[in-house]
Motif scaffolding. Structure first.
Motif, PDB file in Angstrom:
ATOM      1  N   PRO A 195       0.777  -1.284  -0.065  1.00 17.27           N
ATOM      2  CA  PRO A 195      -0.033  -0.090   0.052  1.00 17.27           C
ATOM      3  C   PRO A 195       0.886   1.219   0.059  1.00 17.27           C
ATOM      4  CG  PRO A 195      -0.800  -1.427   1.503  1.00 17.27           C
ATOM      5  CD  PRO A 195       0.670  -2.218   1.122  1.00 17.27           C
ATOM      6  N   ALA A 196       0.335   2.273  -0.977  1.00 16.01           N
ATOM      7  CA  ALA A 196       1.110   3.503  -0.992  1.00 16.01           C
ATOM      8  C   ALA A 196       0.659   4.524   0.270  1.00 16.01           C
ATOM      9  CB  ALA A 196       0.925   4.112  -2.291  1.00 16.01           C
ATOM     10  N   THR A 197       1.591   5.062   1.008  1.00 17.18           N
ATOM     11  CA  THR A 197       0.938   5.858   1.949  1.00 17.18           C
ATOM     12  C   THR A 197       1.520   7.262   1.821  1.00 17.18           C
ATOM     13  OG1 THR A 197       3.082   5.456   3.273  1.00 17.18           O
ATOM     14  CG2 THR A 197       1.149   4.155   3.731  1.00 17.18           C
ATOM     15  N   GLN A 198       2.387   7.719   1.063  1.00 13.77           N
ATOM     16  CA  GLN A 198       3.003   9.008   1.049  1.00 13.77           C
ATOM     17  C   GLN A 198       2.214  10.039   0.446  1.00 13.77           C
ATOM     18  OE1 GLN A 198       7.356   9.237  -0.480  1.00 13.77           O
ATOM     19  NE2 GLN A 198       6.591   7.350  -1.342  1.00 13.77           N
ATOM     20  N   SER A 199       1.225   9.793  -0.655  1.00 16.01           N
ATOM     21  CA  SER A 199       0.335  10.816  -1.062  1.00 16.01           C
ATOM     22  C   SER A 199      -0.782  11.021   0.229  1.00 16.01           C
ATOM     23  CB  SER A 199      -0.531  10.213  -2.263  1.00 16.01           C
ATOM     24  OG  SER A 199       0.472  10.274  -3.252  1.00 16.01           O
ATOM     25  N   VAL A 200      -1.243   9.953   0.870  1.00 10.08           N
ATOM     26  CA  VAL A 200      -2.063  10.064   1.997  1.00 10.08           C
ATOM     27  C   VAL A 200      -1.649  11.186   2.901  1.00 10.08           C
ATOM     28  CG1 VAL A 200      -3.274   8.972   3.777  1.00 10.08           C
ATOM     29  CG2 VAL A 200      -3.149   7.852   1.389  1.00 10.08           C
ATOM     30  N   GLU A 201      -0.391  10.803   3.351  1.00 12.18           N
ATOM     31  CA  GLU A 201       0.257  11.534   4.433  1.00 12.18           C
ATOM     32  C   GLU A 201       0.543  12.992   4.141  1.00 12.18           C
ATOM     33  OE1 GLU A 201       3.891   9.519   4.839  1.00 12.18           O
ATOM     34  OE2 GLU A 201       2.805   7.794   6.062  1.00 12.18           O
TER      35      GLU A 201
ATOM     36  N   THR B 282     -10.236  18.560  -7.509  1.00 11.98           N
ATOM     37  CA  THR B 282      -9.052  17.572  -7.355  1.00 11.98           C
ATOM     38  C   THR B 282      -9.278  16.630  -8.651  1.00 11.98           C
ATOM     39  OG1 THR B 282     -10.698  15.631  -6.341  1.00 11.98           O
ATOM     40  CG2 THR B 282      -9.598  17.555  -4.870  1.00 11.98           C
ATOM     41  N   CYS B 283      -8.149  15.961  -8.918  1.00  8.16           N
ATOM     42  CA  CYS B 283      -7.888  14.738  -9.881  1.00  8.16           C
ATOM     43  C   CYS B 283      -7.150  13.772  -9.173  1.00  8.16           C
ATOM     44  CB  CYS B 283      -7.409  15.377 -10.923  1.00  8.16           C
ATOM     45  SG  CYS B 283      -7.117  13.960 -12.250  1.00  8.16           S
ATOM     46  N   ILE B 284      -7.955  12.766  -8.460  1.00  6.43           N
ATOM     47  CA  ILE B 284      -7.120  11.925  -7.719  1.00  6.43           C
ATOM     48  C   ILE B 284      -7.341  10.396  -7.964  1.00  6.43           C
ATOM     49  CG2 ILE B 284      -6.704  11.056  -5.237  1.00  6.43           C
ATOM     50  CD1 ILE B 284      -7.332  13.732  -4.211  1.00  6.43           C
ATOM     51  N   ALA B 285      -6.373   9.579  -8.471  1.00  3.40           N
ATOM     52  CA  ALA B 285      -6.654   8.301  -8.888  1.00  3.40           C
ATOM     53  C   ALA B 285      -5.553   7.464  -8.522  1.00  3.40           C
ATOM     54  CB  ALA B 285      -7.008   8.290 -10.354  1.00  3.40           C
ATOM     55  N   GLY B 286      -5.921   6.189  -8.613  1.00  3.67           N
ATOM     56  CA  GLY B 286      -4.674   5.184  -8.303  1.00  3.67           C
ATOM     57  C   GLY B 286      -5.265   3.918  -7.559  1.00  3.67           C
ATOM     58  N   GLU B 287      -4.393   3.226  -6.793  1.00  2.00           N
ATOM     59  CA  GLU B 287      -4.956   2.115  -5.994  1.00  2.00           C
ATOM     60  C   GLU B 287      -6.121   2.452  -4.970  1.00  2.00           C
ATOM     61  OE1 GLU B 287      -5.279  -1.099  -3.514  1.00  2.00           O
ATOM     62  OE2 GLU B 287      -4.286   0.691  -2.629  1.00  2.00           O
ATOM     63  N   SER B 288      -7.138   1.344  -4.855  1.00  2.90           N
ATOM     64  CA  SER B 288      -8.129   1.569  -4.304  1.00  2.90           C
ATOM     65  C   SER B 288      -8.130   1.720  -2.620  1.00  2.90           C
ATOM     66  CB  SER B 288      -9.192   0.430  -4.620  1.00  2.90           C
ATOM     67  OG  SER B 288      -9.701   0.354  -5.800  1.00  2.90           O
ATOM     68  N   GLY B 289      -7.044   1.184  -2.099  1.00  2.00           N
ATOM     69  CA  GLY B 289      -6.857   1.591  -0.760  1.00  2.00           C
ATOM     70  C   GLY B 289      -6.535   3.195  -0.358  1.00  2.00           C
ATOM     71  N   MET B 290      -5.456   3.615  -1.265  1.00  3.53           N
ATOM     72  CA  MET B 290      -5.098   4.794  -1.134  1.00  3.53           C
ATOM     73  C   MET B 290      -6.360   5.707  -1.363  1.00  3.53           C
ATOM     74  SD  MET B 290      -2.483   6.949  -3.624  1.00  3.53           S
ATOM     75  CE  MET B 290      -3.635   7.090  -4.877  1.00  3.53           C
ATOM     76  N   ILE B 291      -7.307   5.248  -2.298  1.00  2.00           N
ATOM     77  CA  ILE B 291      -8.191   6.342  -2.959  1.00  2.00           C
ATOM     78  C   ILE B 291      -9.152   6.277  -1.682  1.00  2.00           C
ATOM     79  CG2 ILE B 291     -10.305   6.251  -4.385  1.00  2.00           C
ATOM     80  CD1 ILE B 291      -7.562   7.280  -5.567  1.00  2.00           C
ATOM     81  N   ARG B 292      -9.515   5.123  -1.080  1.00  2.32           N
ATOM     82  CA  ARG B 292     -10.529   5.090   0.163  1.00  2.32           C
ATOM     83  C   ARG B 292     -10.366   6.003   1.113  1.00  2.32           C
ATOM     84  NH1 ARG B 292     -10.238   0.487   1.048  1.00  2.32           N
ATOM     85  NH2 ARG B 292     -11.814  -0.638  -0.368  1.00  2.32           N
ATOM     86  N   ILE B 293      -8.916   6.044   1.380  1.00  7.01           N
ATOM     87  CA  ILE B 293      -8.596   7.051   2.565  1.00  7.01           C
ATOM     88  C   ILE B 293      -8.512   8.511   2.124  1.00  7.01           C
ATOM     89  CG2 ILE B 293      -6.748   7.677   4.081  1.00  7.01           C
ATOM     90  CD1 ILE B 293      -5.565   4.645   3.786  1.00  7.01           C
ATOM     91  N   LEU B 294      -8.164   8.836   0.761  1.00  6.82           N
ATOM     92  CA  LEU B 294      -8.306  10.477   0.370  1.00  6.82           C
ATOM     93  C   LEU B 294      -9.523  10.841   0.091  1.00  6.82           C
ATOM     94  CD1 LEU B 294      -4.872  10.185  -1.904  1.00  6.82           C
ATOM     95  CD2 LEU B 294      -5.338  11.187  -0.076  1.00  6.82           C
ATOM     96  N   ARG B 295     -10.531   9.852  -0.354  1.00 12.28           N
ATOM     97  CA  ARG B 295     -12.024  10.377  -0.665  1.00 12.28           C
ATOM     98  C   ARG B 295     -12.414  10.863   0.942  1.00 12.28           C
ATOM     99  NH1 ARG B 295     -13.883   5.953  -2.871  1.00 12.28           N
ATOM    100  NH2 ARG B 295     -13.860   7.057  -5.056  1.00 12.28           N
ATOM    101  N   ASP B 296     -12.172   9.919   1.690  1.00  9.35           N
ATOM    102  CA  ASP B 296     -12.744  10.421   3.230  1.00  9.35           C
ATOM    103  C   ASP B 296     -11.836  11.782   3.513  1.00  9.35           C
ATOM    104  OD1 ASP B 296     -14.141   9.925   5.886  1.00  9.35           O
ATOM    105  OD2 ASP B 296     -12.051   9.865   6.459  1.00  9.35           O
ATOM    106  N   GLU B 297     -10.599  11.718   3.269  1.00  8.89           N
ATOM    107  CA  GLU B 297      -9.797  12.907   3.698  1.00  8.89           C
ATOM    108  C   GLU B 297     -10.560  14.399   2.850  1.00  8.89           C
ATOM    109  OE1 GLU B 297      -7.259  15.811   5.222  1.00  8.89           O
ATOM    110  OE2 GLU B 297      -7.595  13.777   5.737  1.00  8.89           O
TER     111      GLU B 297
END
Length: 262
Positions: free
Chosen positions: A190-196, A210-225
């Motif tokens: 899982p990628a964490t850098q963009s989230v952080e 926003t234009c945010i796309a990629g692996e779904s685990g990262m996307i779920r967190i960023l959508r919430d953020e």
């Protein structure tokens, strides 16, 4: 007027292939029908139909028309040159494990593939005071196309995750967009850098796209953020999961329809 999507798969020929970076392959495809598409649809998705290894062009054309359905994956129009009847498609080089990466690695000028679409451009109207972008390598084509379509006075930040430092690309982004290249060497983790980095950003203001796309685990967190914590309206927030660790595309699309993927 936007180009309406065509659900019927149409044949196109490989015109050129280059390795843009160690882990990104660009395939240029050509066909007469591409001259009928609208300019400015960089970033739109489409369905790419793939021939089997050693399948002849005639056999593949017959399969497109009569079935059974070939292997198909979703990709992004990186560039379109309607006057030349050309599009560029960028592939992450995953080796020969997946059908799209394997095809991109082995294809040569004169080979064929199928195209159905295109879908809509992700951001049609740029009107924000601030733009926030994030992408892993799978979504780098849509992020790059969005950056290049922005008004030249646009301001904001882009967080782009790549596999190696050599995977940085030249993007004709507005000078006011601060691009950060983040090295994530193991896409299977899982990628964490963009989230952080996005979580640590100060208040984004009242006018954000926003234009945010990629692996779904990262996307779920960023959508919430972005949507829930930051309060960016959903209509202004393109946030999409393109793939999920451990799933092939068909499984990921099924999970998205079931609401279990980003």
């Amino acid at each position: 007027m936007a180009t309406p999507p065509n659900r019927t798969a149409r044949l196109m020929d490989v015109r050129q292939k280059v390795w843009l970076t160690p882990n990104m392959i660009r395939v240029t495809c050509a066909a007469d029908w591409i001259t009928t598409l609208e300019p400015g649809i960089e970033g739109a998705h489409f369905k790419l139909f793939l021939p089997a290894p050693d399948q002849t062009a005639d056999a593949f054309a017959d399969q497109l028309e009569n079935g059974p359905r070939p292997a198909v994956r979703t990709y992004t129009i990186r560039h379109i040159r309607p006057e030349l009847g050309e599009i560029d498609i960028d592939f992450v080089d995953h080796g020969d494990a997946g059908p799209a990466s394997a095809w991109a690695r082995r294809c040569v000028p004169g080979d064929v593939a199928g195209f159905a679409g295109p879908g809509p451009v992700k951001i049609k109207d740029f009107h924000a005071a601030t733009y926030v972008l994030a992408a892993d390598m799978s979504a780098l084509p849509v992020a790059a196309a969005t950056l290049e379509a922005m008004p030249r006075d646009a301001t904001g930040t882009a967080w782009l995750e790549i596999t190696t430092p050599e995977d940085r690309q030249d993007i004709d982004a507005p000078k006011g967009i601060d691009i950060h290249w983040l090295v994530h060497p193991d896409p299977a983790q899982p990628a964490t850098q963009s989230v952080e980095q996005i979580a640590a950003m100060p208040d984004l203001g009242d006018s954000v796209q926003t234009c945010i796309a990629g692996e779904s685990g990262m996307i779920r967190i960023l959508r919430d953020e972005i949507v829930n914590r930051r309060g960016v309206p959903k209509a202004e927030a393109y946030i999409s999961g393109y793939w999920k660790i451990g799933l092939i595309e068909d499984e990921h699309q099924q999970a998205k329809r079931a609401g279990t993927a980003g």
